[in-house]
Design a protein around this motif. Structure first.
Motif, PDB file in Angstrom:
ATOM      1  N   ASN A   1      47.052   0.768   1.072  1.00  0.00           N
ATOM      2  CA  ASN A   1      47.873   0.398   2.214  1.00  0.00           C
ATOM      3  C   ASN A   1      47.178   0.521   3.561  1.00  0.00           C
ATOM      4  O   ASN A   1      47.738   1.036   4.525  1.00  0.00           O
ATOM      5  N   LEU A   2      45.965   0.027   3.623  1.00  0.00           N
ATOM      6  CA  LEU A   2      45.307  -0.090   4.925  1.00  0.00           C
ATOM      7  C   LEU A   2      45.726  -1.425   5.529  1.00  0.00           C
ATOM      8  O   LEU A   2      46.121  -2.341   4.822  1.00  0.00           O
ATOM      9  N   ILE A   3      45.644  -1.519   6.869  1.00  0.00           N
ATOM     10  CA  ILE A   3      45.963  -2.792   7.522  1.00  0.00           C
ATOM     11  C   ILE A   3      44.714  -3.682   7.410  1.00  0.00           C
ATOM     12  O   ILE A   3      43.647  -3.322   7.909  1.00  0.00           O
ATOM     13  N   PRO A   4      44.840  -4.836   6.738  1.00  0.00           N
ATOM     14  CA  PRO A   4      43.644  -5.617   6.385  1.00  0.00           C
ATOM     15  C   PRO A   4      42.850  -6.155   7.580  1.00  0.00           C
ATOM     16  O   PRO A   4      41.657  -6.388   7.451  1.00  0.00           O
ATOM     17  N   VAL A   5      43.516  -6.345   8.737  1.00  0.00           N
ATOM     18  CA  VAL A   5      42.789  -6.932   9.868  1.00  0.00           C
ATOM     19  C   VAL A   5      42.115  -5.869  10.735  1.00  0.00           C
ATOM     20  O   VAL A   5      41.445  -6.206  11.705  1.00  0.00           O
ATOM     21  N   LEU A   6      42.310  -4.593  10.370  1.00  0.00           N
ATOM     22  CA  LEU A   6      41.692  -3.536  11.167  1.00  0.00           C
ATOM     23  C   LEU A   6      40.508  -2.933  10.418  1.00  0.00           C
ATOM     24  O   LEU A   6      40.517  -2.853   9.190  1.00  0.00           O
TER      25      LEU A   6
ATOM     26  N   LEU B   1      44.978   4.387  14.025  1.00  0.00           N
ATOM     27  CA  LEU B   1      46.353   3.909  14.195  1.00  0.00           C
ATOM     28  C   LEU B   1      47.380   5.004  14.529  1.00  0.00           C
ATOM     29  O   LEU B   1      48.095   4.894  15.528  1.00  0.00           O
TER      30      LEU B   1
ATOM     31  N   LEU C   1      47.462   6.318  18.097  1.00  0.00           N
ATOM     32  CA  LEU C   1      47.949   5.495  19.214  1.00  0.00           C
ATOM     33  C   LEU C   1      49.291   6.006  19.722  1.00  0.00           C
ATOM     34  O   LEU C   1      49.694   5.714  20.838  1.00  0.00           O
TER      35      LEU C   1
ATOM     36  N   ILE D   1      46.775  -0.695  21.923  1.00  0.00           N
ATOM     37  CA  ILE D   1      47.959  -1.354  21.369  1.00  0.00           C
ATOM     38  C   ILE D   1      47.804  -2.873  21.532  1.00  0.00           C
ATOM     39  O   ILE D   1      48.110  -3.649  20.633  1.00  0.00           O
TER      40      ILE D   1
ATOM     41  N   PHE E   1      45.562  -4.382  19.026  1.00  0.00           N
ATOM     42  CA  PHE E   1      46.230  -4.353  17.719  1.00  0.00           C
ATOM     43  C   PHE E   1      47.166  -5.549  17.590  1.00  0.00           C
ATOM     44  O   PHE E   1      47.172  -6.255  16.578  1.00  0.00           O
TER      45      PHE E   1
ATOM     46  N   LYS F   1      45.145  -8.727  17.171  1.00  0.00           N
ATOM     47  CA  LYS F   1      44.585  -8.888  15.822  1.00  0.00           C
ATOM     48  C   LYS F   1      45.652  -9.327  14.834  1.00  0.00           C
ATOM     49  O   LYS F   1      45.395 -10.112  13.931  1.00  0.00           O
ATOM     50  N   ASN F   2      46.859  -8.782  15.031  1.00  0.00           N
ATOM     51  CA  ASN F   2      47.958  -9.186  14.160  1.00  0.00           C
ATOM     52  C   ASN F   2      48.295 -10.658  14.345  1.00  0.00           C
ATOM     53  O   ASN F   2      48.505 -11.384  13.387  1.00  0.00           O
TER      54      ASN F   2
ATOM     55  N   ARG G   1      45.732 -12.961  12.729  1.00  0.00           N
ATOM     56  CA  ARG G   1      45.248 -12.639  11.383  1.00  0.00           C
ATOM     57  C   ARG G   1      45.197 -13.884  10.501  1.00  0.00           C
ATOM     58  O   ARG G   1      44.345 -14.016   9.655  1.00  0.00           O
TER      59      ARG G   1
ATOM     60  N   ARG H   1      55.383  -4.774   4.219  1.00  0.00           N
ATOM     61  CA  ARG H   1      54.800  -3.578   3.667  1.00  0.00           C
ATOM     62  C   ARG H   1      54.006  -2.830   4.725  1.00  0.00           C
ATOM     63  O   ARG H   1      54.111  -1.610   4.864  1.00  0.00           O
ATOM     64  N   GLU H   2      53.240  -3.593   5.525  1.00  0.00           N
ATOM     65  CA  GLU H   2      52.466  -2.959   6.591  1.00  0.00           C
ATOM     66  C   GLU H   2      53.374  -2.346   7.645  1.00  0.00           C
ATOM     67  O   GLU H   2      53.072  -1.286   8.197  1.00  0.00           O
TER      68      GLU H   2
END
Ligand SMILES: Nc1ncnc2c1ncn2[C@@H]1O[C@H](COP(=O)(O)OP(=O)(O)OP(=O)(O)O)[C@@H](O)[C@H]1O
Ligand SMILES: [Mg+2]
Lengths: 228, 432
Positions: A99-104, A112, A115, B3, B6, B9-10, B13, B281-282
């Protein structure tokens, strides 16, 4: 069983899922104390309520009745927003599916939870580097999750779990998706968290060999605790 | 990482989806801006002082009914009227053209300066126009289109009168709202058609704006109960009336705009819902790590509004560039085409044929739009002279920005609520 100085005190905890007529008892009147620096492993057959118990202790699920005190705070009674803050400061999560964030990148994934804190960018970087160092992945900081092996991903997840310096680290089948070599590495890191870093680690596992890394193992069956 | 990065990037994606949603927002906003500018141009009130002093007098029955020439004396005698000229539609066709591409009117050349003072010409041109019987003057736009010069001759066959008239061009004027018309002597038309004693309508100028209402009433009553009743109105009222003849343009354009915005809301809302659904899920992980509903809402809102604002910059900015700096827009489109071509070649080189196949048409489309924009660097050229100015005003840009922001907010509501309602445990159970 330590009663004094227990970090986690669980009393008469029950969780009942009502689906129309049918009631599923996931946890049945569970009472349990977990001491500081313990590496507790939870075992039991599928559907016995291991994950449910872990989720309630970690403050991401609520019981039907009973209480769960962590450092004398009854987490079952905190409201959503206080509970979120409490999780951020006190709990580190490790899941079966990383469950890591794939784009990071690995670094950013570990950063994370920070923050949400008041830390400066520089302080955050130091803490992230320390955490990555601890799991032996300092040289992989700039890699994306898909550029890492499963075992490395899980170690990044552990780094993310401990970067906020929480009291509790909860892990739900953290080696379930790993080969035995990677599993050994991950278990070693978890063990050192309790023995060296002084964290209370609670791990759900199906694997007796994994359970052997813990300081104590408890068994659940049909939602009930089996004394050993 | 901050932030902000982040969120960025989201949002990026899924590059292709982000690009497509920005594109769909920008195309719709481009359309919206174009519609709003069109509406504004069509209903633009005349701004110059001359127009504020001008009154149109036409037959009460319809704009097409002629008026008796003898009305002139009566109108001239009304106090407050400083100049009157007939204004008669000639309906001439130039050479063998299928359609009429510029209008011609017969008028009193001596009253040109008094009534239509904003039509600027040099002194010799004025003189030549006034003193030559078959002289005509032509607006700059039409003159440029046909490359007419002073002294050229042209011949027009009327579709209304049984005559074909030859004219000498005495001057090229500019400075009116619409420098396209050709004007010539009413007397010339009268002579050629046998002095029938009719004119199309009257334009007159009042001495001061305060005289306007009184003059209008006086003219309307002067010819009441005669065989040729008239309707006198200010230039603005006249033009608006003319517009309503074309159908209710305002309602039409308004409803098209509403449909555009509505479709846009549906598209953005479903795109955003999809983008958030597949990340449930994320979001559950973020919640477990301690992020609250409020923070997740900010993430979703910022992503949604950000994409819409990017669409705004491309769409509304593109409209502004195209309509006011057509050449710049052309160059921007051409460089965009270059980039797309580069990406296509790179994909070909990497043997990603399906992606290259998608990039190539995009490049071609951008290139052809760019070439078109370079060839038609201003709106007058683009619309073949139908629109002279096509100003993307700050107000219209502001409205587009408002629509884009509103769109971003509306599109984020449903996913934000879904994300807020989701429990961590149920979110963790959703499959990627
Ligand atoms: N949302 C739910 N609705 C109804 N019943 C549920 C729900 N979640 C869990 N349960 C039931 O609660 C019981 C305990 O589930 P839990 O996930 O804690 O088991 P587990 O011990 O972790 O099993 P496994 O080893 O397979 O992960 C199971 O019988 C399950 O069917
Ligand atoms: Mg489980």
């Amino acid at each position: 069983m330590p009663t004094n100085g227990a970090i986690v005190q669980i009393r008469n905890l029950s969780k009942i899922y009502a689906q129309g007529e049918i009631q599923v008892t996931a946890l049945d009147n569970v009472s349990l104390d977990i001491g500081a620096c313990e590496f507790l492993t939870l075992m039991g057959p599928s559907g016995s309520g291991k994950s449910t118990l872990l989720h309630i202790i970690a403050g991401i699920d609520r019981p039907t009745s009973g209480e769960c005190r962590v450092q004398n705070i009854d987490v079952t009674r905190l409201n959503e927003s206080r509970l979120a803050d409490w999780r951020n400061q006190n709990v580190g999560f490790v899941f079966q599916t990383f469950n890591l964030i794939p784009v990071l990148t690995a670094f950013e994934n570990v950063e994370l939870p920070l923050l949400l804190t008041q830390l400066s960018r520089k302080e955050r970087r130091q803490q992230v580097e320390t955490a990555l160092d601890l799991v032996g992945l300092a040289d992989r900081a700039r890699h994306l999750p898909r550029q890492l092996s499963g075992g490395q991903e899980q170690r990044v997840a552990i780094a993310r779990a401990l970067v906020t310096d929480p009291t509790l680290v909860v892990a739900d089948e953290p080696t379930g998706n790993l080969d035995s070599h990677s599993a050994q590495e991950v278990l070693g890191v978890l063990k050192s968290l309790s023995s060296d870093a002084g964290k209370t680690v609670i791990m759900v596992t199906h694997d007796p060999k994994a359970a052997a890394f813990g300081t104590r193992t408890i068994h659940l069956e049909k939602g009930e605790l089996i004394k050993d | 990482m901050s932030i902000g990065s982040f969120i960025l990037k989201n949002a990026l994606r899924n590059r292709r989806r982000a690009l497509l949603s920005i594109l769909s927002v920008s195309v719709s906003l481009f359309l919206l801006v174009s519609l709003l500018v069109t509406l504004r141009e069509l209903t633009l009130p005349p701004e110059d002082m001359g127009a504020a002093l001008r009154v149109a007098v036409r037959s009460k029955l319809s704009i097409a009914n002629l008026l008796p020439a003898r009305q002139l004396n009566r109108i001239q005698s009304i106090p407050g009227v400083s100049a009157v000229t007939p204004f008669t539609w000639f309906g001439g066709k130039y050479k063998n053209e299928e359609n009429m591409t510029f209008a011609q009117f017969a008028m009193d050349a001596k009253k040109l300066r008094a009534v239509f003072g904003e039509a600027k010409m040099s002194e010799p041109e004025y003189k030549a126009f006034e003193s030559t019987r078959d002289a005509c003057i032509i607006g700059r736009v039409t003159a440029d289109k046909y490359q007419f010069k002073r002294g050229d001759r042209l011949s027009l066959e009327s579709s209304i009168y049984p005559v074909t008239l030859d004219f000498t061009i005495a001057g090229i004027y500019e400075g009116t709202v619409d420098d396209r018309n050709m004007l010539f002597h009413q007397e010339y038309l009268d002579e050629a058609s046998g002095n029938p004693g009719w004119v199309g309508m009257w334009w007159l100028r009042v001495a001061s704006p305060d005289d306007m209402p009184r003059v209008i009433t006086a003219i309307n009553t002067a010819f009441a109960n005669t065989s040729a009743e008239v309707r006198a109105e200010s230039e603005r009222a006249f033009q608006l009336g003319f517009l309503s003849m074309l159908g209710n343009v305002r309602v039409l354009i308004g409803s098209i705009s509403a449909v555009v915005v509505f479709t846009l809301v549906l598209v953005s809302a479903s795109t955003m819902s999809m983008a958030i659904r597949e990340r449930f899920r994320e979001l559950a992980i973020l919640k477990a790590l301690g992020f609250r509903r409020r923070e997740l809402f900010v993430f979703i809102l910022a992503e949604s509004v950000g994409l819409c604002l990017a669409g705004l910059v491309v769409g509304a900015g593109g409209a502004w560039l195209l309509f006011t700096h057509g050449y710049g827009a052309g160059l921007a489109l051409l460089s965009g085409a270059g980039v797309a071509l580069g990406v296509a070649l790179w994909n070909l080189f990497q043997k990603r044929f399906s992606q290259a196949a998608m990039n190539l048409p995009v490049s071609g489309l951008l290139a052809s739009l760019g070439i078109w924009a370079c060839r038609h660097p201003n709106i007058s050229k683009m619309t073949n002279g139908f629109f002279i100015t096509f100003e993307v005003t700050p107000k219209i840009l502001g409205l587009a920005a408002l629509v884009a922001t509103g769109l971003g907010i509306v599109a984020s509501i449903a996913p934000a609520i879904a994300a807020a309602r989701m429990s961590v445990v149920s979110g963790l159970k959703t499959l990627d």
